[in-house]
Structures are given as C-alpha cells and as structure tokens.
Design a protein around this motif. Structure first.
Motif, mmCIF file in Angstrom:
data_model
loop_
_atom_site.group_PDB
_atom_site.id
_atom_site.type_symbol
_atom_site.label_atom_id
_atom_site.label_comp_id
_atom_site.label_asym_id
_atom_site.label_seq_id
_atom_site.Cartn_x
_atom_site.Cartn_y
_atom_site.Cartn_z
ATOM 1 N N VAL A 11 0.836 -1.201 0.000
ATOM 2 C CA VAL A 11 0.000 0.000 0.000
ATOM 3 C C VAL A 11 0.873 1.253 0.000
ATOM 4 O O VAL A 11 0.636 2.192 -0.780
ATOM 5 N N LEU A 12 1.875 1.299 0.852
ATOM 6 C CA LEU A 12 2.767 2.460 0.887
ATOM 7 C C LEU A 12 3.491 2.650 -0.446
ATOM 8 O O LEU A 12 3.581 3.771 -0.959
ATOM 9 N N PHE A 13 3.983 1.561 -1.010
ATOM 10 C CA PHE A 13 4.697 1.655 -2.281
ATOM 11 C C PHE A 13 3.767 2.128 -3.397
ATOM 12 O O PHE A 13 4.126 3.008 -4.185
ATOM 13 N N THR A 14 2.581 1.564 -3.467
ATOM 14 C CA THR A 14 1.640 1.919 -4.534
ATOM 15 C C THR A 14 1.210 3.375 -4.435
ATOM 16 O O THR A 14 1.199 4.092 -5.445
ATOM 17 N N LEU A 15 0.873 3.830 -3.237
ATOM 18 C CA LEU A 15 0.439 5.222 -3.082
ATOM 19 C C LEU A 15 1.558 6.208 -3.393
ATOM 20 O O LEU A 15 1.335 7.231 -4.043
ATOM 21 N N THR A 16 2.768 5.904 -2.962
ATOM 22 C CA THR A 16 3.887 6.795 -3.251
ATOM 23 C C THR A 16 4.231 6.766 -4.728
ATOM 24 O O THR A 16 4.530 7.814 -5.331
ATOM 25 N N ASN A 17 4.167 5.606 -5.342
ATOM 26 C CA ASN A 17 4.446 5.484 -6.775
ATOM 27 C C ASN A 17 3.416 6.266 -7.591
ATOM 28 O O ASN A 17 3.772 6.956 -8.554
ATOM 29 N N ILE A 18 2.161 6.175 -7.231
ATOM 30 C CA ILE A 18 1.118 6.937 -7.929
ATOM 31 C C ILE A 18 1.341 8.426 -7.737
ATOM 32 O O ILE A 18 1.205 9.212 -8.680
ATOM 33 N N THR A 40 14.164 18.276 -4.467
ATOM 34 C CA THR A 40 13.033 17.695 -5.180
ATOM 35 C C THR A 40 12.551 16.424 -4.492
ATOM 36 O O THR A 40 11.349 16.196 -4.351
ATOM 37 N N VAL A 41 13.493 15.591 -4.046
ATOM 38 C CA VAL A 41 13.133 14.362 -3.341
ATOM 39 C C VAL A 41 12.469 14.698 -1.999
ATOM 40 O O VAL A 41 11.468 14.089 -1.624
ATOM 41 N N MET A 42 13.005 15.680 -1.293
ATOM 42 C CA MET A 42 12.430 16.072 0.002
ATOM 43 C C MET A 42 11.024 16.644 -0.151
ATOM 44 O O MET A 42 10.216 16.571 0.769
ATOM 45 N N TYR A 43 10.726 17.209 -1.322
ATOM 46 C CA TYR A 43 9.387 17.717 -1.613
ATOM 47 C C TYR A 43 8.354 16.600 -1.476
ATOM 48 O O TYR A 43 7.291 16.776 -0.893
ATOM 49 N N ILE A 44 8.665 15.436 -2.003
ATOM 50 C CA ILE A 44 7.777 14.272 -1.903
ATOM 51 C C ILE A 44 7.895 13.623 -0.523
ATOM 52 O O ILE A 44 6.897 13.186 0.064
ATOM 53 N N TYR A 45 9.100 13.552 0.013
ATOM 54 C CA TYR A 45 9.311 12.915 1.322
ATOM 55 C C TYR A 45 8.499 13.581 2.424
ATOM 56 O O TYR A 45 7.955 12.904 3.286
ATOM 57 N N ARG A 46 8.452 14.911 2.415
ATOM 58 C CA ARG A 46 7.698 15.611 3.459
ATOM 59 C C ARG A 46 6.233 15.178 3.467
ATOM 60 O O ARG A 46 5.667 14.910 4.522
ATOM 61 N N GLU A 47 5.647 15.116 2.301
ATOM 62 C CA GLU A 47 4.254 14.672 2.213
ATOM 63 C C GLU A 47 4.101 13.239 2.703
ATOM 64 O O GLU A 47 3.165 12.921 3.433
ATOM 65 N N THR A 48 5.000 12.378 2.288
ATOM 66 C CA THR A 48 4.927 10.969 2.667
ATOM 67 C C THR A 48 5.069 10.804 4.174
ATOM 68 O O THR A 48 4.323 10.038 4.796
ATOM 69 N N ILE A 49 5.997 11.512 4.773
ATOM 70 C CA ILE A 49 6.204 11.414 6.221
ATOM 71 C C ILE A 49 4.986 11.918 6.981
ATOM 72 O O ILE A 49 4.507 11.265 7.921
ATOM 73 N N THR A 97 5.679 0.145 10.188
ATOM 74 C CA THR A 97 5.149 1.098 9.213
ATOM 75 C C THR A 97 6.191 2.147 8.863
ATOM 76 O O THR A 97 6.368 2.491 7.688
ATOM 77 N N LEU A 98 6.905 2.651 9.866
ATOM 78 C CA LEU A 98 7.954 3.636 9.596
ATOM 79 C C LEU A 98 9.110 3.017 8.804
ATOM 80 O O LEU A 98 9.672 3.662 7.914
ATOM 81 N N LEU A 99 9.454 1.778 9.106
ATOM 82 C CA LEU A 99 10.508 1.085 8.370
ATOM 83 C C LEU A 99 10.118 0.905 6.908
ATOM 84 O O LEU A 99 10.903 1.196 5.996
ATOM 85 N N PHE A 100 8.894 0.449 6.664
ATOM 86 C CA PHE A 100 8.432 0.264 5.293
ATOM 87 C C PHE A 100 8.364 1.596 4.556
ATOM 88 O O PHE A 100 8.678 1.680 3.371
ATOM 89 N N SER A 101 7.946 2.638 5.245
ATOM 90 C CA SER A 101 7.884 3.961 4.634
ATOM 91 C C SER A 101 9.288 4.431 4.239
ATOM 92 O O SER A 101 9.480 4.992 3.153
ATOM 93 N N PHE A 102 10.272 4.179 5.092
ATOM 94 C CA PHE A 102 11.656 4.546 4.790
ATOM 95 C C PHE A 102 12.175 3.774 3.574
ATOM 96 O O PHE A 102 12.820 4.353 2.692
#
Length: 125
Positions: A11-18, A40-49, A97-102
């Motif tokens: 779920v985390l991978f699919t949502l972040t990939n989309i 640019t990467v941190m732009y997406i990371y902030r939202e994901t975190i 969950t935090l590990l998978f998100s990382f």
C-alpha cells in the motif's frame, strides 16, 4: 503478521508510486527551475512522512475501536486468547510502518532522480 506487513508495504509503495507518477511534470518543473535533486526528493518525502504519521495516529484510534468491537462480537469459543491490547502491539506496528515507509522512500528517490525533465515537460496531458 507477515501478510499484514506485506500489505502495508504494498500500500505504501503503490500510493507513493502513484503520487510520483502523477506529479512527474511538477517535479520536472522544479528541477528546471533550479531545485537540487535532494530538494526535489524532500518535496515528496515531506508529504509521505506527514501522511504516514497521520495514518498511524488514525490507525491507532480506529484499530482500537475495531479490535474492541470484534472481540466483543466474535469471542473465540474454542481458543484461549488474550484479548487485551498492549503498548507493544502499537509500538511494533508503528516501527514496521515507519521502516516500510523509509524503504519505499529510498526506492522512490531513485525514480525521482531519474525523471526525464525534457520528456516530462514535452508530454501532452
């Protein structure tokens, strides 16, 4: 536990990939405007975190009440089970969950860095 961990990762991978796929033009624009790859990467990371932390907190509340409902509605007749929730249940689920998100963020960093800026900006929506 293995199945729920796999589901969480997928779920985390699919949502972040989309999220990254839908915003390719936006990310390419940021790179063209002079943002560094890390920015640019941190732009997406902030939202994901932020979304991961909100999801964990909402999951604690919803999971607690769902557990109470299920255990009061469908008590096991043939099994001796401890029906209480301990803080370790919440700690393990939060840690996984935090590990998978990382891990997902590490995978997505490569994808974000490889965005073809010219191709993304030339594409017609």
């Amino acid at each position: 536990m293995l199945a729920s961990s796999a589901l969480s990762f997928v779920v985390l991978f699919t949502l972040t990939n989309i999220n990254v796929s839908e915003r390719t033009r936006e990310l390419a624009t940021l790179r063209v405007l002079g943002f560094y790859k890390r920015e640019t990467v941190m732009y997406i990371y902030r939202e994901t975190i932020i979304l991961t932390i909100i999801g964990i907190l909402v999951g604690f509340i919803g999971g607690y009440y769902l557990h109470q409902f299920i255990m009061s509605t469908l008590p096991p007749n043939n099994a001796m089970a401890d029906m209480t929730l301990y803080w370790t249940n919440f700690a393990i689920s939060t840690g996984l969950t935090l590990l998978f998100s990382f891990i997902v963020m590490l995978i997505m960093a490569r994808k974000i860095s490889k965005i073809d800026m010219l191709g993304a900006l030339n594409s017609v929506d």
